[in-house]
Enzyme design. Structure first.
Site, PDB file in Angstrom:
ATOM      1  CG  PHE A   1      -1.845  -1.150   1.186  1.00 16.04           C
ATOM      2  CD1 PHE A   1      -3.010  -0.916   0.735  1.00 16.04           C
ATOM      3  CD2 PHE A   1      -1.623  -2.180   1.946  1.00 16.04           C
ATOM      4  CE1 PHE A   1      -4.042  -1.944   0.293  1.00 16.04           C
ATOM      5  CE2 PHE A   1      -2.672  -3.308   2.029  1.00 16.04           C
ATOM      6  CZ  PHE A   1      -3.950  -3.191   1.093  1.00 16.04           C
TER       7      PHE A   1
ATOM      8  CG  ASP B   1       1.531 -14.868   3.443  1.00 14.12           C
ATOM      9  OD1 ASP B   1       2.286 -15.924   2.989  1.00 14.12           O
ATOM     10  OD2 ASP B   1       1.700 -13.779   2.957  1.00 14.12           O
TER      11      ASP B   1
END
Length: 986
Positions: free
Chosen positions: A632, A746
């Site tokens: 981001f 993850d």
């Protein structure tokens, strides 16, 4: 001599005409009051003296357009005082004006014989006046502005070379107060030509900021003054805070304060509030953009403030405009009734379709139907009781009591939600018809003493409200009051009255009456207390004795008071008991394990941020340097100094400019997740910055960065105990997450951060949820592809992420740590990895990896997720290994370099084969028997030392076949070591 000088001036002017006649475009913040170049015809300014001083000269530019100039060149004569005055100039409200003068000036040193009389300056004056018709120059009226000198002067050589040396000087004057003013130029002996004179003032031009329009504004009187200007909201907007700006002396707008917001149904586009497009809406006056109509709704016009629900869908009064339109639920399912005499228990299942809402409840409708005609039903009335309640049920069962015996009842169960009232439909209910059984009668409501004598009491009573069948008889129980039912008598009668005889005079008696049917006795009536008398008297009828009546009534009143008091005390005790129980339950729950709350379940994601993350003032944060780039935006290191606390180092994730609402929501969702965790092996969230830009997430700073890069940088520098300690920390953090019912999805060494004390902490909680919800996203998440090499096979194949799939990933992390950051499965493609895992292959132990650790890895890589250990078991196992370091000294290979072949758990037992041919046949590689024989590998002891280069050398080139053979070789080598007692069990 003067003529020579004039010729020189003319020649110079012809050389510069191109420079002064270009397109006259001035800055938007300058308003011209006078421009000598734009005057058509003669300027006609007043000169003094009229002759021999300033002279107006016209020259032609390259377009044959005349340019009016003034020049003077009396350099031979001393004491020159030549004045030139402009026409009257209106100031148009300006308090400070600027004078721009373009001129050429002859270098006195280039003129022979004029050293004492030639000057290289001239003076600029102004005079304020309301009179625009003054004809004469009165020198004493003028105020000097400045002495003007040339930056460059020209010589005879410049004239010959046609070199332009044009000077431009700007002066300002103010404050001005009268309607207008005159300018004057005083020559004191220079050779000068005024090419152009422009007078202007500055303004802040009309502009739109923060959806507020600010008009043309003339600057202030001083060069440092600021003029405060209030803006007006653009069309289709309203003030949030009063919009203001300051107009600076340079004509630039400064310091915007306040703003306007687009009205409902409008959004900001290109500085304007434009109507929402069809299919979009905006409910409130905010800075948000128009949103697409929620599911099951639409808009058919521009500028919609809400969307109309599709047919059959509705929006409740308290539903936000952003919520989808919903519909009433379908009918409840599987209604079951259980009749017990005059009570009915109903149970049902939730509707198949809840209408898209969570506020579903149930209402019960009771109808009493005739036996002859079941279609003629009427409401049951208030005599029927429902437990827990009749309407607004949150559970799927209800008990109905106080029904009549031998009666047909129809019960309807209605499923309702917040929009049911807009479309009451019979399809929302399910019904059942039952017939109650025989039951005992209800209690008798009223018992009266009709007559009292010395030795008898005449009693009468009413039939029970619910006889529930034929009354067979009544039973009267009575006893002396002071006996308290220790000794009582029974009288039975078929009538609704009886005389009780053989009583003692002046004695208080207590009477109870109950009815009996074939189903048994009902409850006794409330007690009736009567005192016998010495004189015969009638209680009810003609001439009741007031004393007996008073005693009876008084006794009843006392009894009622006692019963009420007992009821109140009982209720208080009941409430206390219930409150105590609820408090105990609450206490018990609070002492339990916290449960992770998914921020995506919040209707307003910002609420999750406010609930789980602390807002930090941006002034407390100092960004020092960029240390990375995330999905981001940039990741920086910096410092955080919160008032009252010491300054600490922090990591700062920033949200890049131009983000969308979804990107902002996804970015902050990680903070909403991290804010729920508090564990030494989970990255700690310090807080967020959401009230100004850039939006930031602040976490603790981990000096050594990601674990994989840290291990590669420090290859071979740590002891096995240190590496196991790192794994233990990661396992402890994952156990904490698992206990909170959080699935990481993850887990990899790249997402483990290491601090200066080698403490490992789990991070990166931004894995997309789209994998669960979108069947098309089998390998794609918001952040890119699924990390195949770290992901459990059921998660790859079926998108089934659980704590067990995190355990698989943890096994890969163990392999990464023990191999010092080596890439799992090396250079194999993702498809080859998936295929190998499906065929049962697993990663071999890294170089010098203890057998116990590799066995734990293999446990984590069990195909059946239920066979994998829990994180709690993993932590316990690592603790045992740390407490018993000798168990870590035995490794699975003595090779001097890492094994790059996958391990096949299905390799045959070494004891079951006796020759190379048997072994190759057992692993279905007997096609290579001749290759091994020709190369001299005739015994199993020789085979266990082959490597990948050896296989290629003897003609086995297929990678999958090499992997299968080497995997079996590794397994045989391990079995041989075990047979020789070289493994230490844990």
């Amino acid at each position: 001599m003067a003529g020579i000088f004039y010729f020189a001036l003319f020649s110079c002017l012809f050389g510069i005409c191109d420079a002064v006649t270009g397109s006259r475009v001035y800055p938007a913040n300058e308003v011209t009051l006078l421009d000598s170049r734009s005057v058509q015809g003669e300027l006609g300014w007043i000169a003094s003296p009229l002759e021999g001083g300033w002279e107006e000269v016209s020259i032609m530019d390259e377009k044959n357009t005349p340019i009016r100039t003034y020049q003077v060149c009396n350099v031979m004569e001393p004491s020159q005082n030549n004045w030139l005055r402009t026409d009257w100039i209106t100031r148009e409200g300006a308090q400070r004006v600027y004078i721009e003068i373009k001129f050429t000036l002859r270098d006195c040193n280039s003129l022979p014989g004029v050293m004492g009389t030639c000057k290289e300056t001239f003076n600029l004056y102004y005079y304020e006046s309301d009179n625009d018709k003054e004809r004469f120059i009165r020198e004493n009226q003028f105020v000097k502005i400045d002495t003007i000198a040339a930056d460059e002067s020209f010589t005879q050589v410049d004239i010959g070379d046609r070199i332009m040396k044009l000077n431009t000087e700007i002066r300002d004057v103010g404050p001005l107060s009268k309607k207008g003013f005159y300018l004057a130029f005083q020559d004191v002996g220079a050779c000068i030509a005024l090419v152009s004179v422009r007078v202007f003032y500055k303004k802040c031009p009309l502009t739109v900021r923060n959806l507020a329009q600010f008009p043309d504004t003339i600057t202030g009187a001083d060069t440092s003054s600021l003029v405060e200007v209030r803006g007006s909201c653009v069309n289709n907007s309203e003030e949030k805070d009063v919009p203001k700006m300051y107009c600076g002396a340079d004509g630039e707008w400064l310091v915007p304060i306040g703003n306007c917001l687009c009205n409902a149904g409008h959004e900001e586009r290109s500085g304007e509030c434009q109507a929402c497009k069809i299919g979009y809406y905006k409910a409130l006056s905010t800075d948000a953009t128009c949103a697409k109509c929620p599911p099951h709704s639409y808009s058919v016009w521009e500028g919609a403030t809400s969307c109309t629900c599709d047919r059959g869908f509705f929006r409740a009064d308290n539903d936000a405009a952003s919520m989808p339109c919903t519909r009433p639920p379908s009918a409840p399912l599987n209604l079951i009734s259980n009749v017990n005499e005059t009570s009915v228990n109903l149970e049902w299942s939730s509707p198949q379709n809840t209408g898209g809402r969570q506020d579903i409840s149930y209402n019960v409708v009771c109808k009493k139907c005739g036996a002859g005609d079941p279609s003629k039903c009427r409401p049951c009335g208030s005599g029927v009781h429902y437990t827990p309640q009749q309407n607004g049920l949150k559970t799927t069962k209800v008990s109905i009591t106080d029904l009549l015996a031998h009666t047909n009842y129809t019960f309807e169960i209605w499923a309702v939600n917040g929009v049911s009232k807009y479309n009451p439909n019979p399809d929302q209910s399910v019904s059942v018809t039952v017939t109650t059984n025989q039951a005992a009668p209800s209690s008798i409501a009223l018992v009266q003493a009709k007559e009292v004598t010395r030795y008898s009491v005449a009693l009468a009573w009413l039939e029970p409200d619910r006889p529930n069948g034929v009354i067979l008889e009544y039973e009267v129980k009575y006893y002396e009051k002071d006996q308290n039912e220790r000794s009582y008598r029974i009288v039975r009668t078929a009538a609704r009255n009886t005389d009780i005889k053989g009583l003692n005079p002046l004695t208080s008696y207590v009477f109870h009456v109950r009815a009996r049917t074939a189903a048994g006795y009902g409850d006794f009536s409330e007690p009736l207390e009567v005192t016998t008398n010495t004189v015969p008297s009638r209680i009810i009828g003609d001439g009741a004795n007031s004393t007996v009546l008073l005693v009876s009534v008084s006794g009843s009143v006392v009894l009622v008071v006692i019963l009420i008091a007992a009821f109140v005390i009982s209720r208080r005790r009941s409430k206390y008991s219930k409150a105590k129980q609820e408090a105990d339950e609450e206490k018990h729950l609070n002492q339990g394990v916290r449960t992770y709350v998914d921020p995506f379940t919040y209707e307003d994601p910002n609420q999750a941020v406010r609930e789980f993350a602390k807002e930090i003032d941006a002034s407390c944060i100092k960004i020092e340097k960029v240390i990375g780039v995330g999905e981001f935006g940039e990741v920086c290191s910096g410092r955080l100094k919160v008032p009252g606390k010491r300054e600490i180092c922090v990591a700062i994730k920033t949200l890049k400019a131009g983000y969308t609402d979804k990107q902002r929501r996804d970015f902050l969702s990680e903070a909403s997740i991290m804010g729920q965790f508090d564990h030494p092996n989970i990255i700690h969230l310090e807080g967020v910055v959401t009230k100004c830009k850039p939006v930031m997430i602040i976490t603790e700073y981990m000096e050594n960065g990601s674990l994989d890069a840290f291990l590669r940088k420090n290859d071979g520098r740590f002891t096995v105990i240190q590496l196991v300690g790192m794994l233990r920390g990661i396992g402890s953090g994952m156990k904490y997450l698992s206990d909170m019912s959080y699935v990481h999805r993850d887990l990899a060494a790249r997402n483990i951060l290491v601090n200066s004390n080698l403490v490992c902490k789990v991070s990166d909680f931004g894995m997309s949820r789209v994998l669960e919800d979108d069947p098309e996203a089998a390998y794609t998440t918001r952040g890119g592809k699924i990390p195949i090499r770290w992901t459990a096979p059921e998660a790859i194949a079926y998108r089934k992420f659980t704590s067990a799939s995190d355990v698989w990933s943890y096994g890969i992390v163990m392999w990464e740590v023990m191999s010092y950051g080596e890439r799992p499965y090396w250079d194999m493609s993702n498809q080859d990895v998936i295929k190998a895992i499906e065929e049962g292959y697993r990663l071999p132990p890294p170089m010098d990896c203890p057998i116990a650790l590799h066995q734990l890895m293999l446990d984590c890589w069990q195909k059946e997720r239920s066979d994998r250990p829990k994180f709690g078991q993993i932590v316990n196992m690592l603790d045992k290994l740390i407490r018993n370091p000798n168990s870590l000294k035995r490794t699975g290979t003595e090779s001097s370099r890492p094994n790059t072949a996958l391990l096949d758990p299905s390799s045959p037992e070494f004891s079951a084969v006796v020759s190379v041919g048997d072994w190759l046949q057992a692993i279905k590689m007997d096609r290579y028997k001749d290759n091994f024989t020709a190369a001299g590998y005739t015994t199993l002891e020789a085979v266990v030392h082959v490597n990948q280069e050896d296989l290629a050398r003897i003609g086995i080139t297929a990678i999958t076949h090499q992997n299968k053979i080497l995997s079996s070789v590794q397994a045989m080598r391990t079995q041989m070591q075990q047979m020789h007692g070289r493994m230490v069990p844990v």
